[in-house]
Design a protein around this motif. Sequence first.
Motif: not given
Length: 182
Positions: A125-136, A140-147
């Motif tokens: 659960g702690g590592l799941l929460a970390w991954a969710v927070v990391s994605v957020i 937020r820091a990099q709004r644009d994404w280039v595949p």
Amino acid sequence: MTLLILGVALWWAAHLFKRVAPGVRAGLGNPGKGIVAVAVLASVVMMYFGYGAAKAEAAVWWGRHPALVGINNLLMVLAVYLYAASGAKSALARKIRHPQLTAVKTWAVAHLLPNGDLPSVILFGGLLAWAVVSVILINRAQRDWVPPVAKPGAEVKAIVATVVVTVVIMLIHNWLGYQPWG
């Protein structure tokens, strides 16, 4: 239990250091990479030993059921494929913005299904929460994404890597005393 919690906290701190304190991290330069690597390694060791020690005295809310083990195994193949697809730059990696973090989330959910004890909830659960927070934080820091650019043979590489790594993971789990098969 304390060692497990400290291990998860150190994992969070080491991985989020660059996002939370970018100036401090940049100021460390290349040696900062070594510091983060040592912190990550230390967190894995702490989580491994902390998890093992905490299992003996833990509260259990649900147990291992053959159906949950089967679902876990299928989700683990998906998690390994997501991670491999990221490295191979396969078609899936061009559609999912964070395939590695999605792999971690899939891995964590897969492991929570058959493991309903307190140490498992803290670890997975702690590592799941970390991954969710990391994605957020990344979004937020990099709004644009280039595949990523497609690479020839990427699907074949990702599938072969998935099969090999899944077998190795299952053998390691068996060697450590955690029976991964139903």
